[in-house]
Motif scaffolding. Sequence first.
Motif, PDB file in Angstrom:
ATOM      1  N   ALA A   1      40.325 -51.395 -22.469  1.00  0.00           N
ATOM      2  CA  ALA A   1      41.320 -52.467 -22.472  1.00  0.00           C
ATOM      3  C   ALA A   1      40.801 -53.744 -23.107  1.00  0.00           C
ATOM      4  N   HIS A   2      39.471 -53.941 -23.097  1.00  0.00           N
ATOM      5  CA  HIS A   2      38.919 -55.232 -23.518  1.00  0.00           C
ATOM      6  C   HIS A   2      37.986 -55.174 -24.721  1.00  0.00           C
TER       7      HIS A   2
ATOM      8  N   LEU B   1      47.399 -47.022 -27.718  1.00  0.00           N
ATOM      9  CA  LEU B   1      47.768 -46.468 -29.020  1.00  0.00           C
ATOM     10  C   LEU B   1      47.560 -47.496 -30.132  1.00  0.00           C
ATOM     11  N   ARG B   2      47.520 -48.782 -29.772  1.00  0.00           N
ATOM     12  CA  ARG B   2      47.286 -49.849 -30.751  1.00  0.00           C
ATOM     13  C   ARG B   2      45.817 -50.265 -30.822  1.00  0.00           C
ATOM     14  N   HIS B   3      44.989 -49.648 -30.008  1.00  0.00           N
ATOM     15  CA  HIS B   3      43.571 -50.014 -29.986  1.00  0.00           C
ATOM     16  C   HIS B   3      42.966 -49.769 -31.365  1.00  0.00           C
TER      17      HIS B   3
ATOM     18  N   ALA C   1      32.738 -54.895 -17.979  1.00  0.00           N
ATOM     19  CA  ALA C   1      33.451 -54.188 -19.047  1.00  0.00           C
ATOM     20  C   ALA C   1      34.365 -55.123 -19.832  1.00  0.00           C
ATOM     21  N   GLY C   2      34.758 -56.243 -19.215  1.00  0.00           N
ATOM     22  CA  GLY C   2      35.610 -57.204 -19.897  1.00  0.00           C
ATOM     23  C   GLY C   2      34.870 -58.395 -20.470  1.00  0.00           C
TER      24      GLY C   2
ATOM     25  N   TRP D   1      45.821 -55.977 -28.204  1.00  0.00           N
ATOM     26  CA  TRP D   1      45.475 -55.498 -29.539  1.00  0.00           C
ATOM     27  C   TRP D   1      46.506 -55.865 -30.603  1.00  0.00           C
ATOM     28  N   ALA D   2      47.256 -56.934 -30.383  1.00  0.00           N
ATOM     29  CA  ALA D   2      48.121 -57.436 -31.451  1.00  0.00           C
ATOM     30  C   ALA D   2      47.244 -58.130 -32.494  1.00  0.00           C
ATOM     31  N   GLY D   3      47.685 -58.081 -33.741  1.00  0.00           N
ATOM     32  CA  GLY D   3      46.914 -58.735 -34.794  1.00  0.00           C
ATOM     33  C   GLY D   3      46.861 -60.236 -34.568  1.00  0.00           C
ATOM     34  N   PRO D   4      45.695 -60.872 -34.738  1.00  0.00           N
ATOM     35  CA  PRO D   4      45.574 -62.309 -34.477  1.00  0.00           C
ATOM     36  C   PRO D   4      46.250 -63.140 -35.554  1.00  0.00           C
TER      37      PRO D   4
END
Length: 400
Positions: free
Chosen positions: A281-282, A304-306, A254-255, A93-96
């Motif tokens: 997660a995905h 927490l970053r989702h 799920a992924g 979930w890091a910014g692209p």
Amino acid sequence: MSNPLRGLARNPALPAAAMLRLAGDDRVSRWDLTARPAWSDEAFDTLAAHPDPEVREALAQSPGATGEQRARLAGDLSIRVLQAVLEGPPVRWAGPLPDWVYRRFAEHPEPLVRDLLVYLPGTPRDVVALLARDRHPGIADAARALLDRKPCEPTTMGRDQAVLFAAEGSDWDRERAAADPALPAEWVAALATDPSPRVRLAVSTRPELTEAQRAAIDYPTDVTPPLDWVLACGPAELDRCVRSGHPALRRAAAGHPDLPADLLAVLTADPDPRVRELLCAHQAHAPGDLVLDTYLATGDEDLLRHPAFPRTDLARLAPDPAPIARALVARDPAAPPDLIHRLSRDPSEVVRAAMAADPRLPRERLLELLDDPVTAEAAAANPALPARVVARLLADLGVR
């Protein structure tokens, strides 16, 4: 024991000059220096101009930096920094990165940089197409091979090899054979009753089996094998996997990168906790309540970053018996200051540390927490820490 220097390093109100002083202190690692949860442009640019490429490399992978901020390092002269920019933070979930960064790197004069792009999962397909015309033959060949690859095309060892492995191989060989598309049906049936649980599991996840055939196999459910065919399957087959009685198929589904909203809703209610964890997660559009519940159940801090993690209504967790839940109150912008103050005296160190970094704390309580070895690091990260206290702390800790 907490480390106030690490806390100061991630304090968003720390002056640029003080941050540079910390960057030269051996007691603060470059990862400590870049661990803050968010960056002002001024602070980011200060470290982006640091002469030590290792500091800039860590900055390029800071989880708190936005993709646009990390893109500012795209002109760096260090290959390692450029590689860090492309790889991004080691978290979900890091910014692209903006697309222009990939196009700029595709024209980089250093072949190693262009080569990195070919094998990077996030490289846009149009950039790979540019690399397919690269002047370096190895880069061009690799890019063309990637463009020509069919996403649903299975790899196979061939019928004869698969039969040989199934008949005479080790457990590992039989497991490979059991998943191979070229294995004849009679051998699939034979391996379905193999003594090895992993072999039986591999058979049970073959795409051509019916639900009845899967259910007839005694496979383990505590192992989640990678199922590339599920991740690459089309709508009808994906629907079948989502509704399968086999947990491994639902976990793989799920992924899926193109999981539609209706199937996401089905998996949200799945009885298997691992399915729900993988969904969070995905899938960026997983329901916020599910993401919160999964975080409370697993403690996975990446959640927490989702994008869907709740940003409001967390103050309701104040009476929760779990410290990990009470600590989330500090993330609620509407939590009243008196509640933050009360929780700063919570019996749990985790909760007290979470409140110690909250700028809503009364100053006298913040200074008390700064003097407490358990919460000193979190309190040193509080942006409400007075400038004179920051200066005194730096002097007391011997930061020159």
